[in-house]
Motif scaffolding. Structure first.
Motif, PDB file in Angstrom:
ATOM      1  N   UNK A  51     105.014  16.607  -9.652  1.00  0.00           N
ATOM      2  CA  UNK A  51     105.823  15.393  -9.785  1.00  0.00           C
ATOM      3  C   UNK A  51     105.910  14.933 -11.238  1.00  0.00           C
ATOM      4  N   UNK A  52     104.777  14.981 -11.949  1.00  0.00           N
ATOM      5  CA  UNK A  52     104.787  14.595 -13.360  1.00  0.00           C
ATOM      6  C   UNK A  52     105.639  15.531 -14.201  1.00  0.00           C
ATOM      7  N   UNK A  53     105.535  16.830 -13.951  1.00  0.00           N
ATOM      8  CA  UNK A  53     106.337  17.809 -14.683  1.00  0.00           C
ATOM      9  C   UNK A  53     107.816  17.618 -14.353  1.00  0.00           C
ATOM     10  N   UNK A  54     108.122  17.242 -13.125  1.00  0.00           N
ATOM     11  CA  UNK A  54     109.510  16.977 -12.735  1.00  0.00           C
ATOM     12  C   UNK A  54     110.106  15.873 -13.598  1.00  0.00           C
ATOM     13  N   UNK A  55     109.367  14.794 -13.768  1.00  0.00           N
ATOM     14  CA  UNK A  55     109.870  13.684 -14.579  1.00  0.00           C
ATOM     15  C   UNK A  55     110.050  14.102 -16.040  1.00  0.00           C
ATOM     16  N   UNK A  56     109.191  14.983 -16.513  1.00  0.00           N
ATOM     17  CA  UNK A  56     109.308  15.473 -17.888  1.00  0.00           C
ATOM     18  C   UNK A  56     110.513  16.407 -18.039  1.00  0.00           C
ATOM     19  N   UNK A  57     110.746  17.273 -17.053  1.00  0.00           N
ATOM     20  CA  UNK A  57     111.792  18.286 -17.163  1.00  0.00           C
ATOM     21  C   UNK A  57     113.201  17.784 -16.852  1.00  0.00           C
ATOM     22  N   UNK A  58     113.335  16.737 -16.046  1.00  0.00           N
ATOM     23  CA  UNK A  58     114.670  16.276 -15.637  1.00  0.00           C
ATOM     24  C   UNK A  58     115.612  16.033 -16.815  1.00  0.00           C
ATOM     25  N   UNK A  59     115.235  15.267 -17.824  1.00  0.00           N
ATOM     26  CA  UNK A  59     116.199  15.065 -18.910  1.00  0.00           C
ATOM     27  C   UNK A  59     116.412  16.301 -19.779  1.00  0.00           C
ATOM     28  N   UNK A  60     115.468  17.221 -19.794  1.00  0.00           N
ATOM     29  CA  UNK A  60     115.567  18.395 -20.646  1.00  0.00           C
ATOM     30  C   UNK A  60     116.337  19.546 -19.993  1.00  0.00           C
ATOM     31  N   UNK A  61     116.029  19.831 -18.723  1.00  0.00           N
ATOM     32  CA  UNK A  61     116.657  20.960 -18.037  1.00  0.00           C
ATOM     33  C   UNK A  61     117.798  20.549 -17.118  1.00  0.00           C
ATOM     34  N   UNK A  62     117.885  19.285 -16.775  1.00  0.00           N
ATOM     35  CA  UNK A  62     118.914  18.828 -15.851  1.00  0.00           C
ATOM     36  C   UNK A  62     118.409  18.861 -14.418  1.00  0.00           C
ATOM     37  N   UNK A  63     119.156  18.222 -13.554  1.00  0.00           N
ATOM     38  CA  UNK A  63     118.714  18.066 -12.181  1.00  0.00           C
ATOM     39  C   UNK A  63     118.731  19.374 -11.396  1.00  0.00           C
ATOM     40  N   UNK A  64     119.707  20.221 -11.633  1.00  0.00           N
ATOM     41  CA  UNK A  64     119.848  21.439 -10.833  1.00  0.00           C
ATOM     42  C   UNK A  64     118.719  22.419 -11.139  1.00  0.00           C
ATOM     43  N   UNK A  65     118.516  22.746 -12.390  1.00  0.00           N
ATOM     44  CA  UNK A  65     117.482  23.707 -12.755  1.00  0.00           C
ATOM     45  C   UNK A  65     116.084  23.166 -12.452  1.00  0.00           C
ATOM     46  N   UNK A  66     115.866  21.889 -12.701  1.00  0.00           N
ATOM     47  CA  UNK A  66     114.572  21.281 -12.383  1.00  0.00           C
ATOM     48  C   UNK A  66     114.313  21.330 -10.889  1.00  0.00           C
ATOM     49  N   UNK A  67     115.335  21.064 -10.072  1.00  0.00           N
ATOM     50  CA  UNK A  67     115.166  21.119  -8.622  1.00  0.00           C
ATOM     51  C   UNK A  67     114.802  22.526  -8.158  1.00  0.00           C
TER      52      UNK A  67
END
Length: 163
Positions: free
Chosen positions: A96-112
């Motif tokens: 969950x923490x990594x998700x919040x970090x990656x969302x603005x960097x990788x975007x929602x699709x790739x992070x998902x």
């Protein structure tokens, strides 16, 4: 507790949840303007769709539980390894923490995609190939629908821009 009892209890719980959502929660807590032209774009559509799917799942569980033999073998008890359970919980918190970090960097699709795959392997899925296929296909299909059919902007990352 037998498998039949588990099926019946889960099905009954899902039916109660669907009724609660449909009759009280969605009408009370989800507001929608009256002039929405496309029903799929209405803020009420997806909550009602999820409530309907929950109700259908509950009905399926109840019916499959009713078809089972009443004197089935009891299910295995929970694992006694509490340390493994706490490690999985900590692993989910990290995801969950990594998700919040990656969302603005990788975007929602790739992070998902990455989060879906990581969660599937964290819980040790019995179907790893299916989990990886779903981890890629589901976010792409949802992106295609919302970005190209519904016209909703999906957050893109800094490194990958989808069409």
């Amino acid at each position: 507790m037998t498998e039949r009892q588990v099926q019946l209890r889960l099905g009954t719980g899902a039916l109660i949840a669907a009724l609660f959502l449909t009759l009280y929660a969605i009408p009370a807590w989800v507001s929608s303007p009256s002039n929405v032209g496309n029903v799929i774009l209405s803020p009420l559509f997806w909550p009602y769709a999820l409530a309907g799917f929950t109700g259908l799942t509950g009905l399926g569980l109840v019916f499959s539980g009713m078809r089972m033999a009443p004197d089935g073998a009891p299910l295995d008890g929970p694992d006694e390894d509490a340390k493994a359970a706490w490690m999985r919980l900590a692993g989910m918190a990290v995801i969950m923490g990594v998700t919040m970090f990656l969302l603005p960097r990788l975007g929602m699709v790739l992070t998902s995609m990455l989060v879906f795959a990581a969660s599937a392997f964290l819980v040790r899925t019995r179907h790893p190939v299916t989990a990886l296929i779903c981890a890629v296909i589901i976010p792409l299909v949802l992106y295609a629908f919302f970005a190209h059919v519904a016209g909703v902007a999906i957050p893109q990352g800094n490194y990958l821009r989808l069409p």
